[in-house]
Design a protein around this motif. Sequence first.
Motif, PDB file in Angstrom:
ATOM      1  N   VAL A   1      35.115  53.591  14.920  1.00 41.68           N
ATOM      2  CA  VAL A   1      36.311  53.794  14.084  1.00 41.68           C
ATOM      3  C   VAL A   1      37.104  52.509  13.904  1.00 41.68           C
ATOM      4  O   VAL A   1      38.100  52.480  13.170  1.00 41.68           O
ATOM      5  N   LEU A   2      36.678  51.442  14.572  1.00 36.72           N
ATOM      6  CA  LEU A   2      37.422  50.178  14.499  1.00 36.72           C
ATOM      7  C   LEU A   2      37.623  49.670  13.079  1.00 36.72           C
ATOM      8  O   LEU A   2      38.731  49.236  12.719  1.00 36.72           O
TER       9      LEU A   2
ATOM     10  N   GLU B   1      44.218  43.284  10.330  1.00 36.43           N
ATOM     11  CA  GLU B   1      44.686  42.275   9.383  1.00 36.43           C
ATOM     12  C   GLU B   1      43.597  41.281   8.999  1.00 36.43           C
ATOM     13  O   GLU B   1      43.524  40.835   7.860  1.00 36.43           O
ATOM     14  N   ASP B   2      42.756  40.873   9.938  1.00 39.99           N
ATOM     15  CA  ASP B   2      41.694  39.930   9.605  1.00 39.99           C
ATOM     16  C   ASP B   2      40.500  40.129  10.531  1.00 39.99           C
ATOM     17  O   ASP B   2      40.567  40.839  11.542  1.00 39.99           O
TER      18      ASP B   2
ATOM     19  N   GLU C   1      44.790  48.715  30.949  1.00 40.47           N
ATOM     20  CA  GLU C   1      45.120  47.324  30.633  1.00 40.47           C
ATOM     21  C   GLU C   1      44.343  46.859  29.416  1.00 40.47           C
ATOM     22  O   GLU C   1      44.852  46.076  28.601  1.00 40.47           O
ATOM     23  N   LEU C   2      43.090  47.333  29.273  1.00 42.42           N
ATOM     24  CA  LEU C   2      42.295  47.000  28.095  1.00 42.42           C
ATOM     25  C   LEU C   2      42.960  47.520  26.824  1.00 42.42           C
ATOM     26  O   LEU C   2      43.044  46.808  25.810  1.00 42.42           O
ATOM     27  N   LEU C   3      43.449  48.759  26.880  1.00 43.64           N
ATOM     28  CA  LEU C   3      44.121  49.330  25.717  1.00 43.64           C
ATOM     29  C   LEU C   3      45.354  48.514  25.339  1.00 43.64           C
ATOM     30  O   LEU C   3      45.611  48.257  24.156  1.00 43.64           O
ATOM     31  N   LYS C   4      46.112  48.082  26.351  1.00 41.81           N
ATOM     32  CA  LYS C   4      47.286  47.243  26.077  1.00 41.81           C
ATOM     33  C   LYS C   4      46.880  45.922  25.442  1.00 41.81           C
ATOM     34  O   LYS C   4      47.553  45.421  24.541  1.00 41.81           O
TER      35      LYS C   4
ATOM     36  N   ILE D   1      46.361  45.379  16.674  1.00 44.51           N
ATOM     37  CA  ILE D   1      46.388  46.560  15.810  1.00 44.51           C
ATOM     38  C   ILE D   1      47.840  46.879  15.464  1.00 44.51           C
ATOM     39  O   ILE D   1      48.715  46.857  16.333  1.00 44.51           O
ATOM     40  N   SER D   2      48.088  47.163  14.228  1.00 49.89           N
ATOM     41  CA  SER D   2      49.450  47.453  13.788  1.00 49.89           C
ATOM     42  C   SER D   2      50.009  48.660  14.549  1.00 49.89           C
ATOM     43  O   SER D   2      49.329  49.677  14.709  1.00 49.89           O
TER      44      SER D   2
END
Length: 570
Positions: free
Chosen positions: A41-42, A48-49, A126-129, A135-136
């Motif tokens: 889903v990424l 943005e880029d 921590e990975l999610l942070k 990501i907006s």
Amino acid sequence: MGHEKSAKTLEEESGTLLQPAEATTFRTGVLTGKWEEALAVLPRLNLEDADHERRIKFLIYKQQYLEELEANNRKDALTVLRNRVTPHSTDPKELHHLTSMIVCNTKELLYTRSSWDGKDGLSRKELLKSVQQYISPSVLLEEDRLCSLLKQAQEFQRDRCMYLNDKSVNHTLLHDLKSDHSSLPRYPQLLLQDHDDEVWYIEFSHDGRWLASGSRDATILLYDLTTFLEHNDESSIRVSHVLKAHQGSICKIAFSPDDKRLLSCSHDYRVNCWDVASGSLLHTFAGHNDELTSVCWMPDGKSFFSAAVDKRLLKWDIEGNLVQKWYVPRVMDIAITSDGTLMYTIDSEKRIICYDLTKTESCTTLVPFETRSRVPTEPDMNPVKFIIQEDDYIASCDLSACNRYLLCSINVKESRGCIHLYDLQLRKMVQKYTGIKQFKYVLKAVFGGATQNFVLSGSEDGKVVILHKRTGEVLTSLEGHTKLVSCVAWNARYPDVIASCSDDRTVRIWSPQTPKVKPQLKVEHKDVEADTEEEEEEEEEEEESEDYERGSDMLIHSNSQDSCDDDSMK
């Protein structure tokens, strides 16, 4: 905030999703280790880029690689490293470090070398942070965002409550936080006149019980303030110990982290270590060949650094052994972070230098900078992390309890600001403080208050000045000393008590309470003001002759002109 069922109910009742379905799938995939679902889903997260997508993939593949190693699936881990981690890596050093993890034969060794706590720890959170920064927030909402906003609102009010000096204030957002100047130490409580010459340095112990003062008379005095602080009994203050062993003026003193020992450095080229309870001399450290400028404990209390005019920075253990010898520009003051990993020095070349102490553990001799006679330490072992260049001479520094801010006393004209506040994360100056006169002498400014939202400094005009850290506003200016105030201290345990010392040979203790018997602050010096012109001239000549010994502008301003190489200092 962790109320997932409530959030789902709110979404159903309002008909509005907290975040897009793709973001929910991505979040769930990261937290549960379903890497393929998260990566699928990424492309739909409106990045943005392409560089952001590359970085997110690298972080996810890195986590996957470490988890395969943790599960002892070395073949799968190697496949992930070759086919996924390496193509998305942009840092060769980081990639090399990750590759070295393949030889870790135990989980414990993997955790230690990778600074990672495993899939069952906090690593996935921590990975999610880490990936959220790419990501907006309109797509993927930050974890505990409401809590962060509420905390920011509380900090905002605390920061703008100018006189707040109480950490225990129960502050809710149901009303605005208010305070007034009554919480500030504004009144003189004690006048201590036990030194025979100018008092150059003072410091409270960490538990707030002891006050130590060092003087040009080569002595250190220890005061036990327990009864005074707990019962406001002014008559209980006496000199507990007179520490005599130095043959020169005392330029700095420092309590050990457990307050059991006290270091003192002097113009006699030596550092002494004292037992605080008994006042006995434990050890003398003789390794410098010129006047000492600073001393600072390591957080474990087992070792410390000393600096001198001889351009040497020495690390000692408490048994008296010389552990390390650094050849550096002349260091004027030292500060070390509470975890012992970073050291900040200010030097004669108008610089703040940050050293990474984790790189120096195996070294006995370090040369961070090239000199005429010595080649600098190898780049991989060189501890210099970053350098901040000042425009003017830095006399002293103080590190905040959070390790983020450094307060520097600068020898400049008052209109330009005499104290500079540096944000060490941003590596730039964020505030200048005026209202203090410091042009000629070495003065010490410190952080203070229950939450360190104040700045406290002496001044060459004899005043003690309290400023607000964020705004730089002068909150109060205390008068009483009749000569320059060279050092101040704010009691960390009892934040309504401060102390100041001066060339008028006195130490003064201030608090918010009106004293029972008002100290006669200027009586003992009025006769001096009425002396004959002849005596006044003698006094001026004496002050001029003291400039070098005080480490004043004759010493500071000569540093940049000093052309002596290190070998001549031996």
